[in-house]
Design a protein around this motif. Structure first.
Motif, PDB file in Angstrom:
ATOM      1  N   ILE A  57      35.741  41.453  41.973  1.00  0.00           N
ATOM      2  CA  ILE A  57      34.921  41.201  40.782  1.00  0.00           C
ATOM      3  C   ILE A  57      33.692  40.374  41.154  1.00  0.00           C
ATOM      4  O   ILE A  57      32.582  40.619  40.670  1.00  0.00           O
ATOM      5  N   ALA A  58      33.889  39.401  42.047  1.00  0.00           N
ATOM      6  CA  ALA A  58      32.784  38.525  42.445  1.00  0.00           C
ATOM      7  C   ALA A  58      31.777  39.214  43.364  1.00  0.00           C
ATOM      8  O   ALA A  58      30.690  38.696  43.594  1.00  0.00           O
ATOM      9  N   GLY A  59      32.149  40.403  43.891  1.00  0.00           N
ATOM     10  CA  GLY A  59      31.232  41.145  44.751  1.00  0.00           C
ATOM     11  C   GLY A  59      31.426  40.917  46.232  1.00  0.00           C
ATOM     12  O   GLY A  59      30.624  41.392  47.040  1.00  0.00           O
ATOM     13  N   ARG A 177      29.404  36.741  39.735  1.00  0.00           N
ATOM     14  CA  ARG A 177      28.776  38.047  39.978  1.00  0.00           C
ATOM     15  C   ARG A 177      27.644  38.315  39.000  1.00  0.00           C
ATOM     16  O   ARG A 177      26.532  38.734  39.397  1.00  0.00           O
ATOM     17  N   LEU A 178      27.898  38.102  37.728  1.00  0.00           N
ATOM     18  CA  LEU A 178      26.890  38.430  36.722  1.00  0.00           C
ATOM     19  C   LEU A 178      25.658  37.539  36.826  1.00  0.00           C
ATOM     20  O   LEU A 178      24.518  38.013  36.674  1.00  0.00           O
ATOM     21  N   SER A 347      40.761  31.277  44.087  1.00  0.00           N
ATOM     22  CA  SER A 347      39.324  31.221  44.374  1.00  0.00           C
ATOM     23  C   SER A 347      38.545  30.746  43.155  1.00  0.00           C
ATOM     24  O   SER A 347      39.002  30.821  42.020  1.00  0.00           O
ATOM     25  N   THR A 348      37.340  30.290  43.417  1.00  0.00           N
ATOM     26  CA  THR A 348      36.476  29.769  42.354  1.00  0.00           C
ATOM     27  C   THR A 348      35.246  30.642  42.128  1.00  0.00           C
ATOM     28  O   THR A 348      34.217  30.165  41.642  1.00  0.00           O
ATOM     29  N   GLY A 349      35.342  31.897  42.499  1.00  0.00           N
ATOM     30  CA  GLY A 349      34.226  32.820  42.284  1.00  0.00           C
ATOM     31  C   GLY A 349      33.335  32.924  43.503  1.00  0.00           C
ATOM     32  O   GLY A 349      33.138  34.006  44.050  1.00  0.00           O
TER      33      GLY A 349
END
Length: 761
Positions: A57-59, A177-178, A347-349
């Motif tokens: 999701i985070a890329g 990601r966004l 994880s934190t992104g």
């Protein structure tokens, strides 16, 4: 198609492609159990690894990085993969009930389907929230959100319901990601607003205070609005309402809470806990049925209640595999004792993570790198398979050590003994009658004596004004799913009748099945012929009889009788091409190379799945559409490949043809496989026809060039239509579901050159 000298004596069916089952499949592939067959029933061809989904999701990862290819894994394991949705279990008859195929028999059954967000418990959530599971549906919604945020300027409010590790990780990954996407586009990332709703006083309530404090600090620093003690009790459109009366309008609502068991489990009479999870004992057997096991999130281990964490599903795979094997051997099972504490890496992104184990907690970029190393090593087990020694002995040696009844033992001995030929090779009448008894071929008034009559042959009437079309096709199985194989074989055989503009009337089957236990032979016949009869019935073609015998490999064929106008009105023939016609192809090509690559473990599961979807697509409506648009020349694309069939049409038509390589519709992965040098065993014979190509040397190095020789199974229709009808015909075919239909060339007047085919690129 997997073949073995050893007859199948026991069937273990795995429902769901969860972390426990992928481990079982890999272990079975490393050391098969003689006499045992594994079957995986799963809705998706790729199963996600939960530990890497936030990174996706985070890329940080691609789709393939975080998904296990169940097609390749099952091919490695020698297991059957049935793509379908399970909707129930018939425990009395030991069958798994599926949504779109016949019931699947089992001797032992294991359930590993994960948990399901219970969005239906909150009014409005089912309609307006996006549950994180099933992942395949969530992924599409996530991609839609990603695209929407990038293409629509202005404020976007995103709410995540669920303050556990899963909800927090998901929110931080999405935010990372966004915001990065907006920064890359030169837009203000503060257009995005994130809210996290938790029914508890703190986030991550099952972790220690230090870990909770770290994440609250991260959430605060990143501007996430945290709603504590905020149980969401209703969604009014896109407005969330909490038990305390708080309301928030959100453009997107992600649901990561209130997980429970799948609804269909309630009708199995298995013992479930209050959340719908299956109660199992220390051996992972269900409390009410020792033949059924459960593992992972769907299992409630009554002796030691566990948190729903992927680590337990992974750790259960080894004891589950061991106990399934012991069960079919009739031996005592081993107890599973889970660890009391476990390591969670959250994880934190960004590429930063927090480690949590019991009272311990630490964090850093190095923790994320450590997590990345662990995750990639785990995934490598399911993508990098060792070369297996074909002469290696299976687990326990070559002789099955299974619990069999006396009658089954006699049948097993008979199955591996020297078999009779001639009529002695026929399948027994009792087995045959039971297997075919539930088949319901379509009723036709012109079938006077059919399948279920006791007579030696069928009697079929030719209606007035009609002439008969006769054709026959037969081939051995190339996929391990007998139901799908039956559908493909029937489609393949019907194709010749449809290509001539005929109506299919009746079919007789010729079947060979490997010898084995009567129950297994009966089940195999039923599955395969159920698929075939579905296709025949849809075509209005009555199965009227056939012959079933024993052979080393499963094989199926049909003799088809069809009807056309006795004056040949509306008939399409290979010699009907005319200069100025446009050449159409209704399905993509590439089945030969893909199924040659499958046993070599070179394909992706989704490539094979897409190929099979194409192969079970009937040509009936396509042929009707072609006739309506003036086609006089048509054939179905099969073993001779595109070039072979095109050449055999140009000769009787006395024309030349221009073939545009760049326009060819191709199955996903076909180009990759031929470029890797993997081709069908029939390809060399087809390549001899290159002498029919006028400018062959000019295009021999084109990457698509080998695919014009690729033999097809249940391929599309190769036809010509008048040039002024081409565009309308293509549009009509696509509307009928032949979405890959393409104009691939044109018909030219016959020239002086001996070679009738000209390539262009």
């Amino acid at each position: 198609m997997q073949t073995s000298e050893q007859p199948i004596l026991r069937d273990i069916v795995l429902v769901g492609g969860g972390h426990s089952h992928v481990g079982v499949l890999r272990m079975f592939g490393m050391k098969p159990w003689p006499g045992v067959r594994l079957t995986l029933i799963c809705t998706d061809i790729h199963t996600p690894y939960s530990g890497m989904l936030p990174g996706y999701i985070a890329g940080h990862y691609s789709y393939d990085d975080v998904h296990i290819d169940l097609g390749r894994l099952c091919a490695f394991a020698g297991a059957r993969l049935f793509k379908d949705e399970v909707v129930g279990i018939d425990r009395a008859n030991q069958k798994v009930i599926c949504k779109n195929r016949p019931p699947v028999a089992y001797d032992a059954l294991s359930i590993n389907i994960g948990s399901t967000p219970q969005v239906q418990l909150v009014p409005g959530a089912l309609e307006h929230a996006v549950p994180v599971k099933p992942i395949a549906k969530f992924n599409q919604r996530w991609l839609n959100l990603l695209d929407r945020v990038k293409t629509h300027a202005g404020k976007t409010t995103i709410a995540v319901v669920g303050g556990g590790a899963g909800g927090v990780e998901l929110l931080l990954a999405m935010q990372f990601r966004l915001r990065n996407e907006l920064k890359t586009m030169g837009r203000n990332p503060d257009e995005l607003e994130f809210h996290l709703f938790t029914a508890d006083a703190d986030v991550l309530p099952t972790h220690n205070p230090g870990v909770r404090a770290r994440f609250e600090k991260v959430l605060n620093a990143r501007g996430v609005v945290l709603h504590r003690d905020a149980e969401v009790v209703q969604l009014d459109g896109h407005t969330l309402q909490t038990r305390q009366g708080e309301r928030l309008h959100a453009d997107e609502i992600m649901w990561v809470t209130q997980a429970g068991g799948a609804a269909w489990l309630k009708n199995t009479d298995l013992e479930l806990d209050n959340r719908g999870f299956v109660n199992v004992g220390p051996t992972l057997q269900t409390s009410r049925d020792p033949k059924i096991f459960a593992a992972g999130d769907i299992a409630n281990l009554t002796s030691t209640p566990l948190e729903k964490a992927g680590v337990f599903a992974v750790r259960m795979s080894k004891p589950l595999a061991k106990n399934l094997h012991l069960f079919v051997q009739g031996a005592a099972l081993k107890e599973y004792h889970p660890q009391k504490t476990w390591l969670a890496l959250i994880s934190t992104g960004d590429q930063y993570a927090v480690a949590s184990k019991g009272l311990l907690g630490f964090a850093g970029a190095w923790v994320w790198q450590w997590k990345d190393w662990i995750d990639r090593r785990f995934m490598a087990k399911f993508s990098e398979f060792p070369e297996m020694d074909p002469n290696a002995k299976p687990a326990g040696g070559n002789t099955p050590n299974l619990a069999l009844t006396q009658e089954e033992s006699l049948q097993a001995i008979s199955a591996i003994a020297m078999r009779c030929g001639g009529c002695g090779a026929k399948v027994g009448s009792t087995v045959l009658s039971r297997a075919l008894g539930n088949l319901k071929p379509v009723d036709r008034a012109d079938v006077l004596v059919g399948l279920h009559a006791p007579d030696d042959a069928a009697i079929v009437k030719v209606p007035p004004g009609k002439a008969m079309v006769h054709t026959v096709d037969f081939f051995r199985a190339f996929v391990d799913d007998p139901y799908v194989f039956g559908k493909v074989a029937a489609n393949h055989a019907l194709g010749d009748v449809f290509a001539m503009g005929g109506e299919a009337q009746s079919a007789t089957a010729v079947v060979t099945v490997p010898p084995g236990l009567e129950s297994k032979v009966e089940e195999l016949l039923f599955q395969m012929m159920s698929g075939a009869v579905e296709v025949l019935n849809e075509a209005g073609c009555a199965l009227v009889g056939g012959h079933t015998g024993e052979g080393r490999e499963l094989a199926l064929g049909f003799a088809i009788n069809g009807l056309v106008d006795e004056n040949l009105n509306g008939v399409m023939i290979k010699g009907g091409m005319r200069p100025g016609d446009v050449i159409l192809l209704t399905k993509p090509i590439g089945t030969g190379t893909l199924f040659a690559a499958l046993p070599q473990l070179k394909t992706k599961g989704r490539w094979i799945d897409a190929a099979l979807e194409s192969m079970v697509k009937s040509n009936r409506l396509g042929a009707q559409c072609l006739r309506e648009h003036g086609s006089k020349a048509c054939t179905d694309l099969t073993g001779f490949g595109l070039l072979g069939h095109l050449v055999e049409m140009t000769r009787p038509s006395e024309v030349d043809a221009e073939l545009d390589l760049s326009a060819l519709p191709l199955l996903d992965g076909a180009l990759d496989m031929v470029n890797a040098g993997i081709v069908s065993s029939l390809q060399p014979a087809n390549v001899r026809l290159r002498r029919a190509i006028r400018n062959q040397a000019e295009y021999a190095n084109d990457p698509r060039y080998p695919l014009i020789f690729d033999p097809q199974t249940a391929g599309g229709l190769l036809a010509t239509v008048p040039g002024d009808q081409a565009e309308a015909c293509v549009a009509a075919l696509k509307k009928l579901g032949y979405e890959h239909t393409a104009i691939i060339g044109r018909i030219l007047p016959q020239g002086d050159a001996l070679e009738p085919i000209v390539l262009k690129g």
